[in-house]
Design an enzyme around this catalytic site. Sequence first.
Site, PDB file in Angstrom:
ATOM      1  N   ALA A 186       0.859  -1.189   0.000  1.00  0.00           N
ATOM      2  CA  ALA A 186       0.000   0.000   0.000  1.00  0.00           C
ATOM      3  C   ALA A 186       0.893   1.236   0.000  1.00  0.00           C
ATOM      4  O   ALA A 186       2.075   1.155   0.356  1.00  0.00           O
ATOM      5  CB  ALA A 186      -0.864  -0.020   1.256  1.00  0.00           C
TER       6      ALA A 186
ATOM      7  N   GLU B 295      -0.799  -9.205  -0.812  1.00  0.00           N
ATOM      8  CA  GLU B 295      -2.238  -9.433  -0.567  1.00  0.00           C
ATOM      9  C   GLU B 295      -3.003  -9.464  -1.887  1.00  0.00           C
ATOM     10  O   GLU B 295      -3.908 -10.279  -2.073  1.00  0.00           O
ATOM     11  CB  GLU B 295      -2.789  -8.335   0.353  1.00  0.00           C
ATOM     12  CG  GLU B 295      -2.247  -8.499   1.772  1.00  0.00           C
ATOM     13  CD  GLU B 295      -2.808  -7.462   2.716  1.00  0.00           C
ATOM     14  OE1 GLU B 295      -2.512  -6.278   2.504  1.00  0.00           O
ATOM     15  OE2 GLU B 295      -3.536  -7.831   3.642  1.00  0.00           O
TER      16      GLU B 295
ATOM     17  N   GLU C 181       4.085  -5.392   7.274  1.00  0.00           N
ATOM     18  CA  GLU C 181       3.298  -4.318   7.899  1.00  0.00           C
ATOM     19  C   GLU C 181       3.680  -4.089   9.352  1.00  0.00           C
ATOM     20  O   GLU C 181       3.651  -2.962   9.840  1.00  0.00           O
ATOM     21  CB  GLU C 181       1.800  -4.639   7.812  1.00  0.00           C
ATOM     22  CG  GLU C 181       1.178  -4.444   6.442  1.00  0.00           C
ATOM     23  CD  GLU C 181       1.351  -5.619   5.501  1.00  0.00           C
ATOM     24  OE1 GLU C 181       2.160  -6.533   5.802  1.00  0.00           O
ATOM     25  OE2 GLU C 181       0.686  -5.641   4.450  1.00  0.00           O
TER      26      GLU C 181
HETATM   27  N1  CAA Z   1       4.658   3.466  -0.114  1.00  0.00           N
HETATM   28  C1  CAA Z   1       5.146   4.667  -0.486  1.00  0.00           C
HETATM   29  N2  CAA Z   1       6.432   4.869  -0.837  1.00  0.00           N
HETATM   30  C2  CAA Z   1       7.242   3.803  -0.800  1.00  0.00           C
HETATM   31  C3  CAA Z   1       6.810   2.527  -0.415  1.00  0.00           C
HETATM   32  C4  CAA Z   1       5.430   2.374  -0.069  1.00  0.00           C
HETATM   33  N3  CAA Z   1       4.919   1.186   0.275  1.00  0.00           N
HETATM   34  N4  CAA Z   1       7.856   1.676  -0.462  1.00  0.00           N
HETATM   35  C5  CAA Z   1       8.913   2.391  -0.870  1.00  0.00           C
HETATM   36  N5  CAA Z   1       8.555   3.673  -1.079  1.00  0.00           N
HETATM   37  C6  CAA Z   1       9.392   4.763  -1.578  1.00  0.00           C
HETATM   38  C7  CAA Z   1      10.526   5.099  -0.622  1.00  0.00           C
HETATM   39  O1  CAA Z   1      10.103   6.037   0.334  1.00  0.00           O
HETATM   40  C8  CAA Z   1      11.561   5.655  -1.571  1.00  0.00           C
HETATM   41  O2  CAA Z   1      11.185   6.984  -1.873  1.00  0.00           O
HETATM   42  P1  CAA Z   1      12.291   8.096  -2.137  1.00  0.00           P
HETATM   43  O3  CAA Z   1      13.058   7.622  -3.322  1.00  0.00           O
HETATM   44  O4  CAA Z   1      11.502   9.329  -2.345  1.00  0.00           O
HETATM   45  O5  CAA Z   1      13.121   8.131  -0.885  1.00  0.00           O
HETATM   46  C9  CAA Z   1      11.366   4.833  -2.830  1.00  0.00           C
HETATM   47  O6  CAA Z   1      10.057   4.276  -2.731  1.00  0.00           O
HETATM   48  C10 CAA Z   1      12.355   3.691  -2.981  1.00  0.00           C
HETATM   49  O7  CAA Z   1      12.366   2.936  -1.783  1.00  0.00           O
HETATM   50  P2  CAA Z   1      13.728   2.357  -1.182  1.00  0.00           P
HETATM   51  O8  CAA Z   1      14.752   3.423  -1.143  1.00  0.00           O
HETATM   52  O9  CAA Z   1      13.370   1.690   0.089  1.00  0.00           O
HETATM   53  O10 CAA Z   1      14.133   1.312  -2.296  1.00  0.00           O
HETATM   54  P3  CAA Z   1      14.776  -0.124  -2.135  1.00  0.00           P
HETATM   55  O11 CAA Z   1      14.952  -0.655  -3.495  1.00  0.00           O
HETATM   56  O12 CAA Z   1      15.934  -0.090  -1.217  1.00  0.00           O
HETATM   57  O13 CAA Z   1      13.659  -1.028  -1.396  1.00  0.00           O
HETATM   58  C11 CAA Z   1      11.456  -1.888  -1.015  1.00  0.00           C
HETATM   59  C12 CAA Z   1      12.422  -1.278  -2.031  1.00  0.00           C
HETATM   60  C13 CAA Z   1      11.971  -3.286  -0.575  1.00  0.00           C
HETATM   61  C14 CAA Z   1      10.112  -2.048  -1.675  1.00  0.00           C
HETATM   62  C15 CAA Z   1      11.378  -0.976   0.235  1.00  0.00           C
HETATM   63  O14 CAA Z   1      11.109   0.341  -0.190  1.00  0.00           O
HETATM   64  C16 CAA Z   1      10.317  -1.354   1.211  1.00  0.00           C
HETATM   65  O15 CAA Z   1      10.537  -2.223   2.036  1.00  0.00           O
HETATM   66  N6  CAA Z   1       9.145  -0.696   1.137  1.00  0.00           N
HETATM   67  C17 CAA Z   1       8.092  -0.887   2.082  1.00  0.00           C
HETATM   68  C18 CAA Z   1       7.313  -2.137   1.762  1.00  0.00           C
HETATM   69  C19 CAA Z   1       6.181  -2.298   2.724  1.00  0.00           C
HETATM   70  O16 CAA Z   1       6.327  -2.138   3.922  1.00  0.00           O
HETATM   71  N7  CAA Z   1       5.007  -2.634   2.186  1.00  0.00           N
HETATM   72  C20 CAA Z   1       3.852  -2.757   2.996  1.00  0.00           C
HETATM   73  C21 CAA Z   1       3.122  -1.463   3.023  1.00  0.00           C
HETATM   74  S1  CAA Z   1       1.822  -1.464   4.172  1.00  0.00           S
HETATM   75  C22 CAA Z   1       0.570  -2.308   3.434  1.00  0.00           C
HETATM   76  O17 CAA Z   1       0.688  -2.783   2.348  1.00  0.00           O
HETATM   77  C23 CAA Z   1      -0.645  -2.350   4.306  1.00  0.00           C
HETATM   78  C24 CAA Z   1      -1.813  -3.064   3.857  1.00  0.00           C
HETATM   79  O18 CAA Z   1      -1.964  -4.231   4.111  1.00  0.00           O
HETATM   80  C25 CAA Z   1      -2.950  -2.364   3.260  1.00  0.00           C
END
Ligand code: CAA
Length: 698
Positions: A62, A104, A124
């Site tokens: 998300a 999901e 999450e």
């Molecule tokens: N939402 C918004 N922005 C996100 C994002 C997300 N889920 N995941 C990453 N980004 C953004 C980062 O903030 C970053 O932005 P900037 O370049 O402006 O700084 C950009 O994307 C790149 O991210 P990384 O620097 O972290 O890139 P990476 O290649 O090192 O890692 C990744 C990629 C593994 C996807 C890592 O970003 C990550 O772990 N993201 C979070 C994933 C996550 O937690 N997903 C679950 C979300 S909650 C959810 O989904 C709830 C639900 O059930 C409804």
Amino acid sequence: MTPVKYKIIDEIAVIEVSNPPVNAISADVRIGLLDALEVLSLKDDVAAIVITAPERTFLAGADIKEFGKKIDAPSLGQICDKIEKMNKITIASLHGTPLGGGLEVAMSAHYRIAAPKTKVGLPEVLLGILPGAGGTQRLPRLCGVSMALDMMITGKHVPIEEAFENGIIDEIAIDDKTIENGISYAKKIISQGLGRRPTSEITNKIQNKKDIEESISSAKATALKKYKNLFSPHAIIKCVEEGLNLDFDNAIKNERRLFNDCIESPQRQGLIHSFFAERAINKIPELQNGKSLEPKKIGVIGGGTMGTGISMAAMNAGFEVVMIEQNQDAIDKALKKITSTYDRSVRLGRMNSQQQNEIMNLFSGKTDISQLKDRDLVIEAVFENMDVKKEVFIKLNQICNQNCILASNTSYLDINEIAKVVDNPLRVIGLHFFSPANIMKLLEIVVADETSDDTVCTAFNLAKKMKKIPVRSGVCDGFIGNRILSKYLVATYHMVEDGASPFHIDRVLREFGCAMGVFQVIDLAGGDIGWATRKRKAPFRHKDDRYVEIADRVCERGWFGQKTSKGYYLYGEDVAFLTPNPEIEVICSDERKRVGIMPREFSDQEILDRYIAAMVFEGTKILQEKIALRPSDIDVVYTNGYGFPRWRGGPMKYADMIGLDKILDNINKFAKEDPRFWSPPLLLEELVKNNQNFDSLN
Ligand code: CAA
């Protein structure tokens, strides 16, 4: 332009999501997905729908930026429900990191294929929430309750082979061509005569009541032990436990209710702040203007705790390391320490002996400093004394080539002064590692007046290779972390002299969520370190500064903490077992009598208020002086290097959450007793006056 488009090839529709950088499922994506699914559901010529996100990664979750905001768009739960209930076969074709909401979506599809290096997970929990789009109910149906709980409570990323073996994925493709993979898999399913397979209807892995009960009680025990202070791991377990006793639709409603509880929790705010703060650290001017060199050969001067830790951090990242010590005996000791660390890793199965040999081959110890002449980067980790450091840099200036980066691991000293002794100060930088340097993630990168952008870029590049979390700091006594530490240590000793017990203070901080109390940290780092700093600073101390001598009395007895088995606590075999040293209370009481202080009671709240006020006070000054570029950098330093609870976001975020006006009120109140120590920083007064918070400076 919508981030979702689709095309139909033969009888297969391919939905492509494109929302860079990581295809987060923002409102636009949800609207686009729902529209596409609705249109495709009406097309008689479509037999199967493949969902893909062909760029960097399949949907990585998300859109975290949307949490806590009111947004007029379908929820992710509605999208997942739609995918599962589609009248066509739905297939998710995965690559990259399908995480959280991304997984999901994939689990709502009837089948899943993934590219070879894909990693899946429901992380999450690391953001203080739970999978809120059916994940807590669908994952156990695919891989069983035990694995599902483990994935959701740890938030770990699971390699695709493991996901496949456990039923989360149906097939592993041979390459990364996600669209082609999806289409050929769809054709295979159709040709085999397979039909829709809604995950909610798969029940074979959630039948065995006894196994489920065991998995749930084991997860509860782990959560109590490891995540006592956290809200969401317990909510996840509750969600699974309650959900399995409900029909699927009610289980989803229950999940939504618990998800909303998590969203409302301050822990969600703190953890999401930490997530973005750790990504903001790279947004610094030098990284935009400079160019990184690619150092390969590293020199480390000093084979003590820091020198050995730094060497191992470098070796782990594949760098060849030459360590310099004064004599062979010191080299042998360092080598013994390094070897025993890797022996332990082999014993614990973290590496095999071949990998250990390969890593050890990267190391050599020498007693002749001129052996550093071919190095690309040298890090000195010698005794914390300006004259000693300068002597080392004078030698390095003669020995190393003019492009070699010269770094000091000093934790307090002035890098500008050190840089003066070399001909090319552009290449001098501070690299402040935290002990043990092979484990601790934080690395303060200290940029001196003359440090070039390229040198800064190279330091950040090095940090990335060493898997560190680098934070840029300007030059001042103690940089970001230790300068704030000095302030709250003084505030803490004031409290002790006024009547608070060190053990009471430590308990309050542990209950607040800190990894350790202040006095535990002093014992861990070694009381002699702070003693040396206090002696160094003594000549500059103002006669009106309140100076508490309790710590000196402790050090004069040779009680330096863990290394002498005695400090504020007594240490036996197991250093984690805390036994307060009873003589400490006697020293405190004698000192109070000596200076004529009548001890008073401190409440838990007052201890916490003073601790936080001192941190925020110094943090604000650091911002005022532009030592830190933004408040969130201070938070990253504290959550990664000083055991400040990550779920509280860091000291500056915590201050925002409780209100800066409250912090300022406290500082003003404390300033009445000691205006020299507490006179409020201008920036804090301005922020309060303008009704702003630290986040407005991020
Ligand atoms: N939402 C918004 N922005 C996100 C994002 C997300 N889920 N995941 C990453 N980004 C953004 C980062 O903030 C970053 O932005 P900037 O370049 O402006 O700084 C950009 O994307 C790149 O991210 P990384 O620097 O972290 O890139 P990476 O290649 O090192 O890692 C990744 C990629 C593994 C996807 C890592 O970003 C990550 O772990 N993201 C979070 C994933 C996550 O937690 N997903 C679950 C979300 S909650 C959810 O989904 C709830 C639900 O059930 C409804």
